[in-house]
Motif scaffolding. Structure first.
Motif, short mmCIF file in Angstrom:
data_model
loop_
_atom_site.label_atom_id
_atom_site.label_comp_id
_atom_site.label_asym_id
_atom_site.label_seq_id
_atom_site.Cartn_x
_atom_site.Cartn_y
_atom_site.Cartn_z
N ARG A 58 0.39 -9.15 22.53
CA ARG A 58 1.27 -10.29 22.25
C ARG A 58 1.03 -10.85 20.85
O ARG A 58 1.97 -11.14 20.10
N GLN A 101 -3.12 -10.13 25.58
CA GLN A 101 -3.15 -11.05 24.47
C GLN A 101 -3.12 -10.31 23.13
O GLN A 101 -2.42 -10.71 22.20
N TYR A 128 -4.20 -18.98 24.27
CA TYR A 128 -3.49 -18.41 23.13
C TYR A 128 -2.19 -19.17 22.90
O TYR A 128 -1.37 -19.30 23.80
N ARG A 150 -1.95 -16.39 29.82
CA ARG A 150 -2.08 -16.48 28.36
C ARG A 150 -3.38 -17.14 27.93
O ARG A 150 -3.76 -17.07 26.75
#
Length: 510
Positions: A336, A333, A258, A255
């Protein structure tokens, strides 16, 4: 150690009960010279940080500032592997509650100066939220041994606002300072030293101790205009290691940096990581053209000032900028983030954005403009999401404007989404950097007044374009509107070169 901890705990309890400022009964921060910090605050948790004087056991004391305060203590261990920094995630906290905390270490000068933070409201709470945002802070000393730009007065003024939290967005150190003669900090120890330079300044310590602080890296935590494909994973790992040692922040390999944070019914923050997964820039493919995406008429209009703009853009440049395979966020990302922001029921969705996303055409390579297909894909993905606002630093200027799908390529196509760019804290301003690139003093002011301010098709039409002032954005969020007020390092209104004050950006809730 028990004596020191008991004294600290007793003092914090008495202060909480009395509702007065904390006054630690032992030596106040003598050994803990880099202060304390609270980060990653949610409605029920916080990550607390300090740097210990020596290796060994450190005790953290956390006190709920209520009439019947609870005192919690935690044992941590400072080690050389983390440059003596320690961090602890404290859970089980109450929403909308003030907490005070301190660290202590026996035989090292007593206890740290105390820190303060407030937990976020419950997601259902119709709360008014106040915070400030800035970034781009270089504490590198000049030839006289003092900080080369200033003493971080902007951070001190942000602390004085008494906000619910603050945001330190990007370039929190300058691994490659613009101060003449400064050596690049490429190793973890060299980057640790940069963080300590900044924390040696009282204004930054006050900011970190006064309220929770969401911290995010940008390029200068690594090196200027950083991407992994261009500069390599070892430098990335060094930057991540040093940053996560000195900021109470979360990072995971899949991740990156983020994260999202909810502050009641009216605000959710989406903190984008725009360095960990991005593609390489295409500046070389464009021969570093100063405005490769600028329409021909605009290039010709400014060619008397910048003769190279009279030349055609090199073949392949625009195709490289528009290449749909290139990414700013990385596929995972991006997916998401778009799923999360579409699902959010917060009134305002604030995107904490490392590099500007609005168009202004000048040297676009490191910004969203230099990743044109990814930019368009993201903006179209935000279509239909109400009350989205971008808050950005990086450009060393105050630039408020609508984020458009196109501005000068034809009739402007807006998105209804606004961006407020602010800063810097302490580095060369945008106007001065333009002067340096062009080689003529006053060029930055000229471009600001004749290109950034006028409305399309002659210019960008920014309501606020103040490109030569140390500054921050003061933000207030309610159920009916979001307001960003640009302020100087003294708290005064930010003014353009004409003397006119930049009006606050007010975004009504839809």
């Amino acid at each position: 150690m028990r004596l020191a901890v008991s004294l600290v705990g007793l003092t914090l309890v008495l202060s909480a009960v009395a509702g007065v400022a904390v006054a630690v009964a032992v030596k106040d921060g003598v050994g803990f010279q880099y202060g304390v910090a609270a980060g990653e605050v949610t409605a029920t948790s916080a990550k607390l940080w300090t740097r210990a004087p020596v290796a060994g056991t450190v005790t953290l004391t956390v006190v709920e500032a209520t009439k019947k305060p609870t005192v919690r203590t935690f044992t941590l261990r400072a080690a050389q592997a983390n440059d003596l920094t320690v961090q602890r995630v404290v859970t089980g906290l109450a929403p909308s509650t003030e907490y005070r905390y301190t660290f202590a270490q026996r035989g090292s000068g007593g206890a740290s100066a105390p820190g303060l933070f407030r937990t976020a409201p419950k997601a259902s709470a119709n709360a008014r939220v106040r915070f400030a945002i800035s970034g781009d802070a270089d504490a590198t000393p000049g030839p006289n041994g003092r900080p080369g730009f200033n003493n971080f007065e902007t951070y001190g003024q942000m602390a004085a606002e008494g906000n619910d939290f603050n945001i330190n967005l990007g370039d929190t150190i300058y691994s490659d300072s613009e101060i003449a003669g400064a050596k690049p900090a490429l190793s973890v120890p060299a980057k640790w030293a940069k963080y300590k330079l900044g924390l040696a300044l009282p204004a930054l310590r006050r900011l970190r101790a006064s309220a929770s602080l969401y911290s995010q890296p940008d390029d200068h935590e690594y090196i200027n205009d950083f991407s992994v494909p261009e500069f390599g994973r070892p430098l990335y790992r060094a930057g991540v290691k040093a940053f996560t040692d000195y900021a109470p922040v979360s990072w995971k390999p899949a991740r990156g940096f983020y994260r999202t944070f909810r502050w009641g019914k009216n605000l959710e923050l989406f903190v984008l990581d725009e360095r960990s997964f991005r593609s390489a820039k295409v500046a070389k493919q464009c021969a570093n053209d100063l405005a490769p995406t600028g329409p021909s008429a605009v290039r010709q209009a400014f060619s008397t000032l910048v003769p190279s703009l009279a030349n055609p853009v090199v073949p392949g440049c625009i195709a490289a900028i528009n290449d749909p395979s290139r990414t700013m966020l990385g596929g995972a990302q991006e997916k998401r983030f778009l799923a999360a922001i579409r699902a959010s029921n917060a009134t305002f969705k604030v995107i904490v954005n490392e590099v500007p996303i609005q168009q202004f055409y000048q040297l676009p390579y490191d910004r969203w403009e230099g990743y044109a297909a990814a930019r368009t894909r993201l903006l179209k993905g935000l279509g239909g999401v109400e009350n989205v606002v971008f808050l950005t630093t990086d450009t060393h200027a105050n630039m408020f404007g609508e984020v458009r799908l196109q501005t000068l390529e034809g009739p402007p196509i807006g998105t209804g989404i606004w961006e407020a760019v602010t800063g810097p804290v302490a580095t060369n301003t945008y106007a001065k950097e333009i002067d340096a690139v062009i080689g003529a003093k006053g060029t930055g002011d000229f471009i600001t007044s004749l290109f950034l301010k006028p409305a399309p098709p002659g210019g960008i039409g920014m309501p606020c374009a103040a490109t030569d002032v140390f500054s921050y954005g003061q933000v207030v969020v309610t159920g009916t509107k979001l307001t960003v007020t640009p302020k100087t390092s003294t708290g005064a209104p930010v003014r353009e070169k004409t003397g006119a004050a930049c009006a606050p950006l007010v975004v009504p809730a839809r």
